[in-house]
Design a protein around this motif. Structure first.
Motif, PDB file in Angstrom:
ATOM      1  N   ILE A  86     -22.073   9.540  -5.285  1.00  0.00           N
ATOM      2  CA  ILE A  86     -23.482   9.374  -4.899  1.00  0.00           C
ATOM      3  C   ILE A  86     -23.134   9.140  -3.516  1.00  0.00           C
ATOM      4  N   ILE A  87     -24.789   9.369  -3.003  1.00  0.00           N
ATOM      5  CA  ILE A  87     -24.900   9.086  -1.955  1.00  0.00           C
ATOM      6  C   ILE A  87     -25.533   7.865  -2.011  1.00  0.00           C
ATOM      7  N   CYS A  88     -24.911   7.047  -1.128  1.00  0.00           N
ATOM      8  CA  CYS A  88     -26.397   6.080  -0.953  1.00  0.00           C
ATOM      9  C   CYS A  88     -26.442   5.659   0.121  1.00  0.00           C
ATOM     10  N   LEU A  89     -27.806   5.228   0.015  1.00  0.00           N
ATOM     11  CA  LEU A  89     -28.718   5.174   1.318  1.00  0.00           C
ATOM     12  C   LEU A  89     -29.844   3.767   1.477  1.00  0.00           C
ATOM     13  N   ALA A  90     -29.760   3.511   2.430  1.00  0.00           N
ATOM     14  CA  ALA A  90     -30.048   1.994   2.967  1.00  0.00           C
ATOM     15  C   ALA A  90     -31.778   1.966   3.265  1.00  0.00           C
ATOM     16  N   ILE A 130     -30.853  -0.556  -1.306  1.00  0.00           N
ATOM     17  CA  ILE A 130     -30.357   0.654  -1.471  1.00  0.00           C
ATOM     18  C   ILE A 130     -30.313   1.492  -2.591  1.00  0.00           C
ATOM     19  N   ARG A 131     -30.220   2.737  -2.711  1.00  0.00           N
ATOM     20  CA  ARG A 131     -30.255   3.576  -3.539  1.00  0.00           C
ATOM     21  C   ARG A 131     -29.005   4.598  -3.565  1.00  0.00           C
ATOM     22  N   LEU A 132     -28.904   4.466  -4.911  1.00  0.00           N
ATOM     23  CA  LEU A 132     -27.602   5.085  -5.343  1.00  0.00           C
ATOM     24  C   LEU A 132     -28.622   6.601  -5.597  1.00  0.00           C
ATOM     25  N   CYS A 133     -28.136   7.535  -4.820  1.00  0.00           N
ATOM     26  CA  CYS A 133     -28.541   9.178  -4.992  1.00  0.00           C
ATOM     27  C   CYS A 133     -28.025  10.338  -5.901  1.00  0.00           C
ATOM     28  N   GLY A 134     -28.357  11.543  -5.804  1.00  0.00           N
ATOM     29  CA  GLY A 134     -27.764  12.518  -5.755  1.00  0.00           C
ATOM     30  C   GLY A 134     -27.864  13.278  -5.015  1.00  0.00           C
ATOM     31  N   GLU A 135     -27.942  14.453  -5.689  1.00  0.00           N
ATOM     32  CA  GLU A 135     -28.074  15.957  -4.965  1.00  0.00           C
ATOM     33  C   GLU A 135     -28.958  15.856  -3.741  1.00  0.00           C
ATOM     34  N   GLU A 136     -30.966  15.416  -4.565  1.00  0.00           N
ATOM     35  CA  GLU A 136     -31.875  14.901  -4.129  1.00  0.00           C
ATOM     36  C   GLU A 136     -32.227  14.536  -2.386  1.00  0.00           C
ATOM     37  N   ALA A 137     -31.032  13.593  -2.649  1.00  0.00           N
ATOM     38  CA  ALA A 137     -30.628  12.534  -0.773  1.00  0.00           C
ATOM     39  C   ALA A 137     -30.239  13.734   0.345  1.00  0.00           C
ATOM     40  N   VAL A 138     -29.449  14.438   0.052  1.00  0.00           N
ATOM     41  CA  VAL A 138     -28.238  15.190   0.736  1.00  0.00           C
ATOM     42  C   VAL A 138     -29.403  15.474   2.077  1.00  0.00           C
ATOM     43  N   ALA A 139     -30.577  15.825   2.316  1.00  0.00           N
ATOM     44  CA  ALA A 139     -31.128  16.025   3.477  1.00  0.00           C
ATOM     45  C   ALA A 139     -31.543  14.639   4.490  1.00  0.00           C
ATOM     46  N   ARG A 140     -31.557  13.296   3.936  1.00  0.00           N
ATOM     47  CA  ARG A 140     -31.804  12.175   4.206  1.00  0.00           C
ATOM     48  C   ARG A 140     -30.665  11.621   4.605  1.00  0.00           C
ATOM     49  N   PHE A 141     -29.474  11.833   3.913  1.00  0.00           N
ATOM     50  CA  PHE A 141     -28.353  11.558   4.011  1.00  0.00           C
ATOM     51  C   PHE A 141     -27.517  11.768   4.996  1.00  0.00           C
ATOM     52  N   ALA A 142     -27.946  13.143   5.711  1.00  0.00           N
ATOM     53  CA  ALA A 142     -27.381  14.358   6.605  1.00  0.00           C
ATOM     54  C   ALA A 142     -27.646  14.299   7.990  1.00  0.00           C
ATOM     55  N   GLN A 143     -28.754  13.762   7.767  1.00  0.00           N
ATOM     56  CA  GLN A 143     -30.507  12.976   9.107  1.00  0.00           C
ATOM     57  C   GLN A 143     -29.814  12.085   9.699  1.00  0.00           C
TER      58      GLN A 143
END
Length: 415
Positions: free
Chosen positions: A236-240, A192-205
């Motif tokens: 936050i954007i939370c990524l798994a 689990i990674r708590l991210c910001g704007e740098e993760a927008v593309a990965r989240f949108a995908q």
């Protein structure tokens, strides 16, 4: 008699200070929400009693043909709805102010809880005792209640939402299935990674995977970026993330150990040999799948994500998605829990997982039920006519437009 003063312009900072400390605090009434809804005009209006702000509302303004407008107050106005004098004063002056902007009607869905209950207590849940007085006050103020809708599509904001309230050892209240899901995610090394704007593309995908699976259209990268920019310190954007190489190497080790065990297993140990052969088939399949993933996607792959915003004492999970190919890793349980715990650690009292159908029988409700939520049932929408002559005609046009939008969405879904 109270001495009230209507304000056509409330300072955004003063508005936020008032809303954030109110029991009706909601992200959609934050001053920054206007930055997100930049395709609408907006204003913040309110009422003062002496030097104190006692009512405030972020108003979104939609321009219509022939220089008319429609106003919408999402989850507002924020005020004491049991104070009949205040309600009537605010609505009267709200109408007068709206008239100067050629407004036909004002739609609002205040954050008033109609009922609150755990899912298993729904049948015994009672309507809050103040509701009758609030409905009477709004009626006297000229507002028209639009009823108690059940379907999400029948209102602008969902009338039902699933909320997890902060408690000690909250994970212990999760369902057995949710705790098992978290355990599987941990054993499979889901990170689990708590991210910001740098993760927008990965989240949108990853959210696009959910769109394709459900045949719906959500939001794009620009919208998610806009949300993060509007709440730079409270989002936050939370990524798994699945560490593919680590899993591959681990699976190869298991396969090699299994093959050694098979080679050493006597032919007459049929039961043990059968078990080892079953394991060999499973390990070999997993190694093959992970090898292919490693070659196509590299060292790691994002398999789920969520976008969460903090406002006042609330945390709101606005969007979440998962790549269905990796469902067996249970990443959604890890994402929902991580966002929840981030909200609580940031000082929030509750974590809103978003809207659900009023039937409480849909798949989303069943998933969210795993996190021990309270169901907040809201009072619903009100219309405040400004031009009584044109109100009914504008309502018909609004209904037709809404029906066409729903039909358009359904057609897109079926294509």
């Amino acid at each position: 008699m109270q001495m009230y003063c209507f304000l056509e312009q409330v300072d955004p900072g003063q508005h936020d200070a008032f809303v954030q400390t109110n029991a009706m605090c909601n992200l959609l009434q934050s001053a920054s929400w206007a930055k997100v809804k930049e395709n609408w005009d907006h204003a913040i209006v309110g009422v003062k009693e002496g030097d104190h702000l006692v009512a405030s509302a972020l108003v979104l303004i939609k321009r219509l043909p022939l220089h008319f407008t429609m106003f919408y107050i999402p989850r507002g106005p924020v005020m004491d709805y049991q104070n009949k004098e205040l309600v009537c004063f605010f609505m009267k002056h709200l109408q007068r102010w709206a008239k100067k902007h050629h407004c036909l009607f004002i739609k609002m869905d205040p954050g008033i809880h109609y009922r609150d209950y755990l899912l298993e207590e729904k049948e015994e849940a009672q309507v809050h005792e103040e509701i009758a007085q609030i409905l009477e006050n709004m009626k006297e103020a000229g507002a028209i209640h639009q009823g108690l809708s059940l379907s999400i599509k029948d209102s602008i904001q969902p009338r039902f939402q699933a909320n997890v309230y902060k408690e000690e050892n909250i994970r212990e209240l999760f369902s057995k299935h949710a705790r098992k899901g978290l355990s599987i995610a941990e054993k499979k090394h889901v990170q689990i990674r708590l991210c910001g704007e740098e993760a927008v593309a990965r989240f949108a995908q990853v959210l696009h995977c959910t769109e394709e699976r459900k045949g719906i259209s959500l939001r794009d990268q620009e919208y998610f970026k806009k949300l993060l920019e509007a709440y730079p310190n409270d989002s936050i954007i939370c990524l798994a993330v699945l560490p593919v190489r680590k899993l591959y190497e681990e699976s190869v080790q298991k396969l090699n150990a299994n093959e050694q065990a098979l080679a050493a297993c006597p032919e007459n140990a049929k039961k043990k040999r059968f078990t080892l052969e079953e394991q060999h088939s499973s390990y070999a399949r997993e190694v093959s799948e992970l090898k292919e993933l490693l070659e196509k996607n590299g060292e790691e792959i994002t398999i789920a994500g969520g976008l969460c915003i903090k406002y006042g004492h609330t945390a709101e999970l606005l969007y979440a998605g998962m790549d269905e190919r990796f469902k067996r890793y249970m990443p959604s349980y890890a994402v929902f829990t991580a966002c929840m715990e981030w909200g609580f650690e940031s000082g929030c009292d509750y974590y809103n997982m978003g809207g659900i159908e009023g039937s409480l029988q849909d798949g989303l409700t069943k998933f969210k039920a795993n996190f021990h939520p309270h169901i907040n049932e809201f009072i619903g929408e009100f219309d405040l006519p400004v031009s009584h002559l044109l109100y009914h005609a504008s309502q018909k046009a609004y209904t037709i437009r809404k029906r066409r939008m729903l039909q358009h969405n359904e057609e897109e879904t079926n294509e």
